[in-house]
Scaffold this motif. Structure first.
Motif, short mmCIF file in Angstrom:
data_model
loop_
_atom_site.label_atom_id
_atom_site.label_comp_id
_atom_site.label_asym_id
_atom_site.label_seq_id
_atom_site.Cartn_x
_atom_site.Cartn_y
_atom_site.Cartn_z
N VAL A 12 -3.57 15.93 6.11
CA VAL A 12 -4.15 14.77 7.01
C VAL A 12 -3.36 13.52 6.52
O VAL A 12 -3.33 12.77 7.33
CB VAL A 12 -5.46 14.77 7.03
CG1 VAL A 12 -6.28 13.60 7.73
CG2 VAL A 12 -6.32 15.97 7.72
N GLY A 13 -3.33 13.23 5.33
CA GLY A 13 -2.76 11.99 4.77
C GLY A 13 -1.33 11.91 5.26
O GLY A 13 -0.74 11.07 5.74
N LEU A 16 -1.19 11.31 9.15
CA LEU A 16 -1.55 9.75 9.46
C LEU A 16 -0.32 9.10 9.15
O LEU A 16 -0.23 7.92 9.79
CB LEU A 16 -2.60 9.57 8.74
CG LEU A 16 -4.25 10.08 8.80
CD1 LEU A 16 -5.06 9.70 8.07
CD2 LEU A 16 -4.47 9.57 10.40
N ALA A 17 0.27 9.27 8.11
CA ALA A 17 1.27 8.15 7.59
C ALA A 17 2.62 8.33 8.60
O ALA A 17 3.32 7.58 8.83
CB ALA A 17 1.85 8.67 6.12
N ASP A 20 1.89 7.06 11.91
CA ASP A 20 1.69 5.41 11.82
C ASP A 20 0.34 5.23 12.66
O ASP A 20 0.10 4.27 13.23
CB ASP A 20 2.78 4.85 12.75
CG ASP A 20 2.74 3.44 11.95
OD1 ASP A 20 2.17 3.13 11.16
OD2 ASP A 20 3.36 2.55 12.88
N VAL A 21 -0.69 5.93 11.95
CA VAL A 21 -2.20 5.74 12.77
C VAL A 21 -2.66 4.72 11.94
O VAL A 21 -2.75 4.75 10.72
CB VAL A 21 -3.00 7.26 12.58
CG1 VAL A 21 -4.18 6.91 13.16
CG2 VAL A 21 -2.29 8.28 13.60
N ASP A 22 -3.25 3.81 12.62
CA ASP A 22 -4.32 2.82 12.01
C ASP A 22 -5.57 3.31 11.55
O ASP A 22 -6.38 3.69 12.51
CB ASP A 22 -4.41 1.48 12.82
CG ASP A 22 -2.88 0.79 12.57
OD1 ASP A 22 -2.21 0.92 11.85
OD2 ASP A 22 -2.99 0.12 13.84
N SER A 23 -5.71 3.80 10.38
CA SER A 23 -7.17 4.25 10.21
C SER A 23 -7.52 3.79 8.63
O SER A 23 -6.55 3.71 7.76
CB SER A 23 -7.04 5.55 9.82
OG SER A 23 -8.04 6.35 9.31
N ARG A 26 -6.08 6.24 5.94
CA ARG A 26 -4.66 6.63 5.89
C ARG A 26 -4.08 6.35 4.45
O ARG A 26 -3.38 7.27 3.76
CB ARG A 26 -3.86 5.62 6.94
CG ARG A 26 -2.46 5.91 6.69
CD ARG A 26 -1.78 4.81 7.78
NE ARG A 26 -0.27 4.88 7.47
CZ ARG A 26 0.40 4.06 7.95
NH1 ARG A 26 0.03 3.19 9.01
NH2 ARG A 26 1.93 4.01 7.75
N THR A 30 -2.97 9.54 2.25
CA THR A 30 -1.44 9.50 1.85
C THR A 30 -0.96 9.56 0.31
O THR A 30 -0.32 10.24 -0.23
CB THR A 30 -0.71 8.24 2.71
OG1 THR A 30 -1.08 8.26 4.02
CG2 THR A 30 0.88 8.33 2.51
#
Length: 114
Positions: A12-13, A16-17, A20-23, A26, A30
């Motif tokens: 998931v990390g 997400l990286a 480029d998801v804003d969370s 993240r 990551t």
């Protein structure tokens, strides 16, 4: 079960990286991926060590891989977060692949001698 959760969090990390998801998750996920992926590859190669030494060497090696990737990307002026994630993934995957090939060759050699 714990290793499955670790793989899921690391995956998931990375996603997400790369996406480029804003969370809020993240950054920690990551970072976990950047430590866990190379550490797993190095730890797989060090089967002969006792568990504590294997863990220490794996984490130190993972940090070294991450720093070398960052330094190399900065030296050639190609720094990017997705690029760093991709390179660390490729190095870790290559390391795990080499360990698997070595083990399969060892098994094949033992079968031929038996």
């Amino acid at each position: 079960m714990l290793s499955g959760v670790a793989v899921a969090v690391a995956g998931v990390g990375a996603v997400l990286a790369l996406a480029d998801v804003d969370s809020a998750l993240r950054a920690p996920f990551t970072l976990f991926f950047l430590l866990a992926a190379p550490a797993a590859a190095i730890g797989a190669a060090l089967r002969g060590l006792d568990p504590l030494a294997r863990t220490v060497v794996s984490v130190a090696g993972a940090i070294a891989v991450d720093l070398l990737v960052a330094q190399g990307m900065l030296a050639v002026h190609r720094w990017s977060v997705p690029g760093g994630i991709t390179v660390v993934t490729a190095i870790s995957s290559l390391g795990l692949l080499l360990v698997m090939v070595r083990r399969l060759r060892g098994r094949a050699a033992r079968r031929r001698t038996s």
